[in-house]
Motif scaffolding. Structure first.
Motif, short mmCIF file in Angstrom:
data_model
loop_
_atom_site.label_atom_id
_atom_site.label_comp_id
_atom_site.label_asym_id
_atom_site.label_seq_id
_atom_site.Cartn_x
_atom_site.Cartn_y
_atom_site.Cartn_z
N UNK A 96 -8.18 7.69 8.66
CA UNK A 96 -8.11 8.21 7.29
C UNK A 96 -8.09 7.05 6.30
N UNK A 97 -7.30 6.02 6.64
CA UNK A 97 -7.17 4.87 5.74
C UNK A 97 -8.46 4.06 5.68
N UNK A 98 -9.11 3.95 6.82
CA UNK A 98 -10.36 3.19 6.84
C UNK A 98 -11.41 3.89 5.99
N UNK A 99 -11.43 5.21 6.07
CA UNK A 99 -12.41 5.96 5.29
C UNK A 99 -12.05 5.97 3.81
N UNK A 100 -10.79 6.20 3.51
CA UNK A 100 -10.40 6.33 2.11
C UNK A 100 -10.12 5.00 1.44
N UNK A 101 -9.76 3.99 2.22
CA UNK A 101 -9.36 2.71 1.63
C UNK A 101 -7.85 2.57 1.70
N UNK A 102 -7.40 1.37 2.08
CA UNK A 102 -5.97 1.15 2.30
C UNK A 102 -5.15 1.13 1.02
N UNK A 103 -5.82 0.95 -0.11
CA UNK A 103 -5.06 0.69 -1.32
C UNK A 103 -5.13 1.82 -2.34
N UNK A 104 -5.65 2.96 -1.92
CA UNK A 104 -5.83 4.01 -2.91
C UNK A 104 -5.21 5.32 -2.45
#
Lengths: 293, 258
Positions: free
Chosen positions: A226-234
């Motif tokens: 999920x984080x890889x797809x969405x981005x770790x900082x958002x």
């Protein structure tokens, strides 16, 4: 067509839970640059504490309140005993520290509250609802509503409060924040406490669905794609990433599954994440550096 | 008479840096013996070439050295009678020392206004006080008001420098440490920013310690200056006096001050 919509909606609703788990990571990652491997065990610990308190005969509200307090105290302890002594160390050091932390929390939980599977009843009946001809799980709908509410509260906290502005300032530039008198240790305490409470909400919803057991801490592995797809900082990225993973998993299981003998759910999210790593390594909403050209 | 002398002494002792040495990572020597004084209401420059130790000296005063894994390994820093070497930056900000970092360091993803708000964090102002403080900053830097809803990372270099200073002013500091405000800016903007700083000093009595490579501009706006070379103070004096010296230009290009 109805089957497609049902599958899609079911997946999206389940995805809100992934989002919630991922948000806990994003909060801590943004504020302290730590990938908190212990987020999964924090979630498990919260759910276990709540169930144990309920078993002692406490009312729902009281058990919830006490669990929130436990998570806040836990955050204060983690900041004081783990983060503060390791300040300025490399990311990998901090990551290893949270890895260790996750085992300590898990061991502690097991010692204090036992290792057997516990049922968690939130009083939400899981009866199917029909919208036209489409069947939707009532539980999933309510869980999605609770997740949305949690996100809305977080958005208010971050955008409208003094603490929220400070949190975002620290996430952007620690040194500048420090020079303005913002106390980093306090910010970390707050962020870990908030992540703990978000973990509690996620833990209760997951726990109610599949029972409170130690495998609950493995949702940490579900949050990674999920984080890889969405981005770790958002946070927005965590939400969208969760929805994408939830929907894609369900659809893949329904449409591709029969072709290759099923069992797609456990790995499809990773497959998707891998594709994202090829084409968009910082994720959909990950911070690219803002620079004026 | 005695009283006047005493008061005078006190003012020149307001910030005293006494022969400090700063070491990074326990091994790299960045500042090898810097002494300087800033009196209350003074505007002082710290001049020198790249790598002379200006930034490190400012960080030692603001407490930010610790965040860079460095420490003041010798000497004393006294601010308002208190020994401040080794005190954390956020606590020194509470005492009235604010540091505007080299390269601005605005919070790129926050709006201009939220950047300013973050500067108010320390004082816990009421909504009303905060609004008044914001208006005060906008009065000093009218350009910021027109960009208040813009993400700070998208504003121009000059606007970011103004924002970094405005944000620092939101803490209501007594001493502003300003690191390389001219960096990467057009000469007219540099002049504008220095003029505002000098005006803040004159009208609000705020003290400034400005680190600069741009010796000419700095000497036109400050009253006293120290010259740093290889981590040591090699020369000091009144701005007008230093501006008249010929060897300074030579030194700015990396040569030795005679």
């Amino acid at each position: 067509m109805n089957f497609f919509l049902e599958t899609l909606i079911g997946g999206l609703l389940a995805g809100t839970l992934y989002s919630l788990v991922a948000i806990g990571f994003v909060l801590i990652y943004k504020a302290s640059g730590v990938f908190n491997f212990a987020q999964g065990t924090m979630l498990l610990f919260a759910a276990l504490t709540f169930v144990s308190l309920r078993e002692q005969g406490l009312s729902f509200a009281l058990a919830l309140l006490l669990t929130v307090l436990v998570m806040i105290v836990g955050a204060l302890l983690i900041e004081r005993l783990v983060l503060r002594p390791l300040v300025n160390r490399s990311q990998i050091t901090l990551f290893m520290a949270t890895l260790g932390l996750s085992f300590i929390i898990e061991g502690l939980a097991q010692g204090l509250m036992g290792a057997q599977v516990r049922a968690l009843d939130l009083g939400i009946e899981d009866v199917p609802l029909f919208v036209g001809e489409i069947m939707i799980s009532q539980f999933d709908l309510i869980a999605a509503g609770v997740s949305a509410l949690t996100v809305a509260v977080l958005a208010l906290l971050f955008n409208k409060t003094r603490i929220g502005v400070a949190l975002r300032a620290v996430a952007d530039d620690t040194r500048a924040a420090l020079s303005l008198g913002i106390n980093l240790n306090r910010i970390w305490q707050i962020v870990w406490a908030v992540a703990g409470v978000v973990g509690l909400v996620a833990g209760l919803l997951w726990g109610a669905r599949q029972g409170v057991q130690f495998s609950l801490s493995l949702v940490v592995l579900k949050a990674l794609p999920v984080l890889i797809i969405g981005g770790f900082t958002s946070i927005g990225g965590a939400i969208v990433g969760g929805l994408i993973v939830g929907a894609a998993e369900n659809l893949a299981e329904a449409y591709i599954g029969p072709l290759i003998g099923g069992g797609i759910t456990p790995w499809f999210a990773y497959f998707l994440a891998l594709i994202f790593l090829y084409i968009r390594p910082s994720g959909l909403f990950g911070d690219r550096i803002i620079e004026r050209v | 008479m005695t009283f006047a002398t005493l008061a005078g002494t006190e003012s020149s002792e307001w910030l005293a840096v006494q022969d400090i040495e700063v070491i990074y990572d326990g091994a790299i020597l960045a500042v090898a013996g810097v002494s300087l004084r800033v009196g209350q209401g003074d505007i002082v420059a710290l001049l020198g070439a790249n790598g002379a130790g200006k930034s490190t000296t400012l960080k030692a005063i603001s407490g930010l050295v610790q965040a860079d894994r460095a420490q003041v390994s010798r000497g004393r820093i006294v601010f308002q009678g208190q020994d401040t070497a080794g005190v954390a930056a956020n606590l020194l900000a509470r005492q009235g020392i604010v540091h505007v970092l080299e390269g601005r360091h605005v919070f790129a993803h926050l709006t201009v206004e939220d950047n300013l708000r973050s500067g108010g964090f320390l004082r816990k102002p009421t909504r009303r006080e905060l609004e008044q403080d914001l208006e005060r900053i906008y009065a000093w830097f009218p350009r910021l008001k027109t960009k208040r809803k813009t993400q700070a990372g998208l504003t121009s270099g000059g606007e970011q420098q103004m924002l970094a200073i405005g944000r620092a002013l939101m803490t209501q500091p007594r001493l502003v440490l300003l690191d390389e405000p001219s960096m990467g800016l057009a000469p007219m903007l540099v002049e504008e920013i220095f003029a505002i700083v000098a005006q803040l000093n004159a009208e609000e009595g705020m003290s400034f310690l400005v680190a600069e490579q741009n010796i000419n501009v700095a000497l036109r706006h400050v009253s006293y200056a120290y010259i740093l070379e290889n981590g040591r103070v090699v020369s000091e004096g009144d701005a007008t006096e230093l501006a008249a010296r010929e060897d300074l230009q030579h030194f700015y290009l990396g040569g030795k001050a005679r």
